[in-house]
Structures are given as C-alpha cells and as structure tokens.
Design an enzyme around this catalytic site. Structure first.
Site, short mmCIF file in Angstrom:
data_model
loop_
_atom_site.label_atom_id
_atom_site.label_comp_id
_atom_site.label_asym_id
_atom_site.label_seq_id
_atom_site.Cartn_x
_atom_site.Cartn_y
_atom_site.Cartn_z
N HIS A 154 4.18 4.99 -5.30
CA HIS A 154 5.29 4.16 -5.63
C HIS A 154 4.78 2.59 -4.99
O HIS A 154 5.25 1.64 -5.47
CB HIS A 154 6.84 4.36 -5.34
CG HIS A 154 7.22 5.16 -6.17
ND1 HIS A 154 7.92 5.22 -7.37
CD2 HIS A 154 6.98 6.62 -6.01
CE1 HIS A 154 8.20 6.52 -7.53
NE2 HIS A 154 7.70 7.48 -7.13
N ASP A 362 4.11 -5.84 -3.55
CA ASP A 362 5.36 -4.97 -4.00
C ASP A 362 4.42 -3.93 -4.97
O ASP A 362 3.75 -4.48 -5.94
CB ASP A 362 6.25 -5.71 -4.67
CG ASP A 362 7.70 -4.74 -4.58
OD1 ASP A 362 7.63 -3.59 -4.38
OD2 ASP A 362 8.85 -5.81 -4.39
P1 ADQ Z 1 11.83 -0.62 -3.58
O1 ADQ Z 1 10.99 -1.34 -2.62
O2 ADQ Z 1 13.11 -0.11 -3.36
O3 ADQ Z 1 11.09 0.68 -4.48
P2 ADQ Z 1 12.40 -2.02 -6.27
O4 ADQ Z 1 11.29 -1.54 -7.25
O5 ADQ Z 1 12.89 -3.31 -6.77
O6 ADQ Z 1 12.10 -1.89 -4.82
O7 ADQ Z 1 13.73 -0.95 -6.77
C1 ADQ Z 1 14.87 -1.23 -6.22
C2 ADQ Z 1 16.06 -0.38 -6.96
O8 ADQ Z 1 17.36 -0.32 -6.19
C3 ADQ Z 1 16.13 -1.14 -8.29
O9 ADQ Z 1 16.55 -0.42 -9.36
C4 ADQ Z 1 17.46 -2.05 -7.97
O10 ADQ Z 1 18.35 -2.44 -9.08
C5 ADQ Z 1 18.28 -1.37 -6.81
N1 ADQ Z 1 18.78 -2.05 -5.98
C6 ADQ Z 1 18.31 -2.91 -5.19
N2 ADQ Z 1 19.21 -3.78 -4.42
C7 ADQ Z 1 20.29 -3.13 -4.58
C8 ADQ Z 1 21.81 -3.50 -4.38
N3 ADQ Z 1 21.83 -4.41 -3.33
N4 ADQ Z 1 22.82 -2.64 -4.90
C9 ADQ Z 1 22.26 -1.69 -5.61
N5 ADQ Z 1 21.14 -1.37 -5.99
C10 ADQ Z 1 20.16 -2.04 -5.70
C11 ADQ Z 1 9.69 1.18 -4.38
C12 ADQ Z 1 8.69 0.22 -4.32
C13 ADQ Z 1 8.57 -0.56 -5.70
C14 ADQ Z 1 8.75 0.15 -6.94
C15 ADQ Z 1 9.60 1.31 -6.81
C16 ADQ Z 1 9.73 2.21 -7.96
O11 ADQ Z 1 8.62 -0.63 -3.08
O12 ADQ Z 1 7.46 -1.65 -5.59
O13 ADQ Z 1 8.93 -0.52 -7.93
O14 ADQ Z 1 9.81 1.82 -5.47
O15 ADQ Z 1 8.44 2.77 -7.91
#
Ligand code: ADQ
Length: 469
Positions: A154, A362
């Site tokens: 990921h 990311d």
């Molecule tokens: P993350 O680093 O956690 O994931 P991201 O891809 O942005 O980052 O996913 C976060 C998820 O959590 C999103 O669905 C978002 O809406 C939710 N989220 C974030 N903050 C929140 C909050 N305050 N309250 C509720 N929900 C919240 C890792 C990798 C990324 C990759 C994903 C998926 O680091 O690069 O995109 O996995 O593969």
C-alpha cells in the site's frame, strides 16, 4: 470459485448495513464476500497471554490474535513502523535499525503463518497486505504451504539506493520472491522494485514479463487502489450539516474553505502545509478573513517517538499561525486531532472549495480521490495535490504542487480560490473519469484475476539464468 484468505496487520470487520469505512477495508470485505473465506490478522490486543478469536459472519470467518508486548514492540512499533515505514517513505533521517526488532518482525511473521496453516484448504488463494507482512509468503513456503499467494504494497517502494539503507535489505528482498504476484500502487514503485531485483541481486526479466530471482519466478504489476465514487457522491450529497463550521466574512457571505484530512504522520507533509498556508495569507492579504482552513488529523502510532515529535511541532506551528493572524471573529486555521464519521468527512469535502493534499510521499492517498468524488458536479471545488502522492499519476487535472515549494503551494491556493467555474468543472470531469476507470472494484478484481491466472515458469527455463546471491 476458490476461497479467498486475506492476511493484513489489522482486521477490520464491517457490519452489514453500517456505513462503509475507508477504502481498503471495503475492497477487501467485498472480495471476501464474493468468494467466501477468511480474514486473518492481529486483533490490536497486546497481552502476556495472547488469545486467538474466531468469528464467522455469513461466508466470512474473522480470525484474530493478540500479540505479546515483546512482539508488539519489535514487530509493529519497531521494524514495521520505525524502520520500514520511514525508509519506504524516503525518510532515512527518521529511521532506525535494530537487529532484535528485525528478528522479532521475522518471528511474528513466522508465528502468524504457523497459526494460519491449519485453517487453509489446498485451493485457497491467499492475499497478503502491506509492509508489516513482507516475509509472510516465505514463512508459508517454509511450512510447506503451496497455495497461490499474492502481496499488495500500500505504501511506496523506494529507489534501491534508499532501500539499501536497511542493513538486511537483501534478505528482506529475497522474501518478496516467494509471492506469485506482487502489486504496487504506481509504475514508479514497480520500476523501483524491478530495478532492485535486476541490479542488486541480478534477477532477470523473462520474455513474458515475469521476474526470476533467488530461484523463484514471480510477477510484479501495478494496481492503483481506488474509491467507490457513487457511494461517496451519495453520502456527501446527503450530509445536512454543510458549512456549519465556517464563519461569514464582513459582507455576510460564507467564507471560502480549504480542507485537509490525514492521519497525523510525518509523510503527509503537514508542517510544510501549515507554512504554505501562512505564506499564502502573507502574500495574498486580500484572502484574509475570507478563507478558513480545516485540518483534521487524528493521532496515529502515538507510542512511536517520531510521531510524538511531529505532533508537538504541529501544535506549535498552528498556535503560532493563529496567534499571529487570528482576529476576534476570524480563526484562519482549525486544527482538529479527532477522527470523524465518514459521512461527516464526505460532507465536509463537498463543502470545501479546496482539497489540500500535500504529502511528501504517499503510496496512493485515498483522501485525494474521496475529495474529488464528493464534489457537487455543478459547482466542484479544486484539488491541490502533491506530485509525490501516487494519486497524482491519475489525477493529472488537479493543481499539482511540490510540497517542498512553500511559495508554489501558496500560489496554487490563490489560483484555486480564483478559478472560474468552467475550469473547475473541466478539471473535475477529467478527474472523475480517471476515478471511475480505476475504482475500488477494479483494483480488487484486477489483482485477484492476475493472481488466480498466474502460472509460474518452470524453474530452469531455457533462457532464464538464475543468479541467487
Ligand atoms: P493512509 O496512509 O492511512 O493509507 P489514505 O490513503 O489517505 O492514507 O487513507 C486514509 C483513509 O482513512 C481514507 O479513506 C480517509 O477518508 C480515512 N481517514 C483519514 N482521516 C480520517 C479521520 N480523521 N476520520 C475518519 N477517517 C479518516 C495507506 C497508504 C496510502 C494508501 C492507502 C490505501 O499510506 O498511500 O492510499 O493505504 O492503499
């Protein structure tokens, strides 16, 4: 259809009828529901006598186990989050290496594989997720497990020069080769991996595109993770609390709104983002009192030292910015350390004029895709997106910025707030086409299709020379 067995560090059971959680959990859950199977991983519990728990709901069995404090410290807090996470995000400066932690990482992977073994049926397909579990396939093979095993990373895969900062990089990379299929978010990640395999360990690319190294033949592909645009659009449009957070300007109109949502992590570029916002207010004073920036960043991994440091730094930056620029009736930055319901987040995305997504590195960044999918097609906001997010490969109509360029980010905010409706719609439509073309279902289906169909080459093929160092 053969059963699916998903192994991830954390298991996120989703209850029927409940509002869907974030992307990954939904994609995995849907895949499991289609073919039936097991979701296997750590329960999140740490105790002296870890328990295993099994719960079956419909055709999915959730099997979770606890970890001892030593396992947690070495496998999770140590090698996974203090070595692999920073190095894979290009932050050698924040990484540490400790041999006992690496051994603990290997030991927990082996222990999990052992616990999984008796649950497996011969034709199960096994799908492993993320950096906590890189050696999982090798551990399975050592136990005689012959099932097909795929791995999805990921997070980014770093350039070989960065990766080699991990002392046992060779041994770690060798464990990748026991998978049948390895999935990456972008072609940059896949190429970095291929580069390492071909240059560092002199593996070869076969005529059919598969790779051979350490005597193993396997495939590496690109499967960008996506979102469910229709579900997001519906959720965002149904949210009624729009704009309740935002104040009014001196003419009585609603202020413009910038939103960012991240886990509180140094890879997300929050410090640079706060500085850029301050620079924007300094360079374009006409926007003062007409704009508010909401940063939602719940703390994560708060027992890892570097995460405590970034939190303190952000609190100080936010305090400094608001102290210097706020007025009795205007707070330029709202910095919230809380998690929010998905329904509320999607509603806030739709209300915001700018989605400000500026990671330093990311894998994908689902927030960027969620922000776009949540927009009102008749009056969409603008996505300002870092070139270092995997999502920038697909969302090329965002305003692409470099998070190390403070003034460039400030200029992008000004441009976004002034952008005409016609241009906003053009950019939005282009991005929505990309989001629909590679949604969450496509990610899951393409990966599982390739994993099911991959036939490994015979070990000593005519052209393949194997250099196993
Ligand atoms: P993350 O680093 O956690 O994931 P991201 O891809 O942005 O980052 O996913 C976060 C998820 O959590 C999103 O669905 C978002 O809406 C939710 N989220 C974030 N903050 C929140 C909050 N305050 N309250 C509720 N929900 C919240 C890792 C990798 C990324 C990759 C994903 C998926 O680091 O690069 O995109 O996995 O593969």
């Amino acid at each position: 259809m053969s059963r699916l067995v998903v192994v991830s560090n954390r298991v996120a059971p989703i209850k029927e009828g409940k509002v869907a959680a974030g992307g990954l959990a939904v994609g995995v859950y849907d895949a499991l529901r289609q073919s039936g199977g097991i979701w296997f991983g750590w329960s999140g519990e740490v105790s002296a006598t870890p328990q295993t728990s099994t719960e079956t709901v419909g055709n999915i069995t959730y099997v979770t186990m606890g970890l001892t404090k030593r396992d947690y410290d070495q496998y999770y807090r140590g090698f996974s989050n203090a070595t692999l996470w920073p190095i894979f995000h290009y932050r050698i400066d924040l990484a540490r290496y400790n041999r006992e932690e690496y051994e603990g990482y290997r030991r927990v992977n082996a222990m999990l594989a052992e616990k999984l073994k008796p649950l497996l049926q011969p034709d199960d397909i096994i799908w492993i997720h993320d950096y906590h579990l890189i050696p999982f396939a090798e551990a399975c093979r050592m136990l005689g497990i012959r099932n097909r095993i795929g791995f999805f990373l990921h997070i980014p895969f770093p350039a070989p020069e960065i990766l080699t900062a991990i002392p046992p990089h060779n041994e770690l990379l060798k464990t990748f080769c026991y998978y049948d299929l390895i999935g990456f978010q972008t072609d940059t990640d896949r190429l970095a991996f291929q580069d390492y395999v071909t240059r560092e360990v002199r593996g070869i690319i076969e005529p059919d595109g598969s790779l051979t190294a350490y005597g193993q033949n396997f495939r590496a592909g690109v499967y960008p993770i996506g979102v469910m645009p229709d579900e997001i659009q519906q959720t965002a449009a149904s949210y009624r609390g729009r704009r309740q957070l935002i104040g009014r300007n001196s003419e009585g109109g609603l202020r413009q709104m910038i939103i960012s949502v991240d886990r509180l992590d140094y890879s997300k570029g929050l410090v640079e983002r706060f500085k850029a916002y301050e620079t924007f207010l300094d360079r374009y004073p006409e926007h003062r009192r007409n704009v508010e920036f909401i940063q939602i960043a719940p703390t994560s991994r708060s027992d890892v030292k570097t995460y405590q440091a970034i939190r303190q730094q952000l609190e100080s930056e936010a305090g400094h910015l608001n102290g210097r620029l706020s007025d009795l009736d205007w707070t330029p930055l709202h910095y919230l350390n809380k998690s929010h319901e998905r329904r509320i987040l999607m509603g806030l995305f739709r209300s915001a004029d700018i989605g400000f997504v500026t990671p330093l590195r990311d894998g994908m960044n689902l927030v960027a895709k969620e922000y776009v999918a949540a927009q009102d097609p008749n009056d969409p906001g603008v996505l300002v997106l870092s070139r270092f997010a995997g999502a920038a490969r697909e969302l090329t109509s965002a305003l692409i910025i470099n998070p190390y360029d403070t003034v460039g980010m400030a200029e992008a905010l000004d441009r976004a707030l002034r952008m005409s409706l016609a241009e906003r719609k053009d950019r939005y439509e282009h991005m929505m086409r990309a989001i629909r073309a590679a949604d969450l279902g496509a990610w899951r289906d393409n990966f599982l299709r390739d994993l099911r169909s991959f036939v490994s080459r015979p070990k000593a093929s005519g052209t393949a020379q194997v250099f196993a160092l």
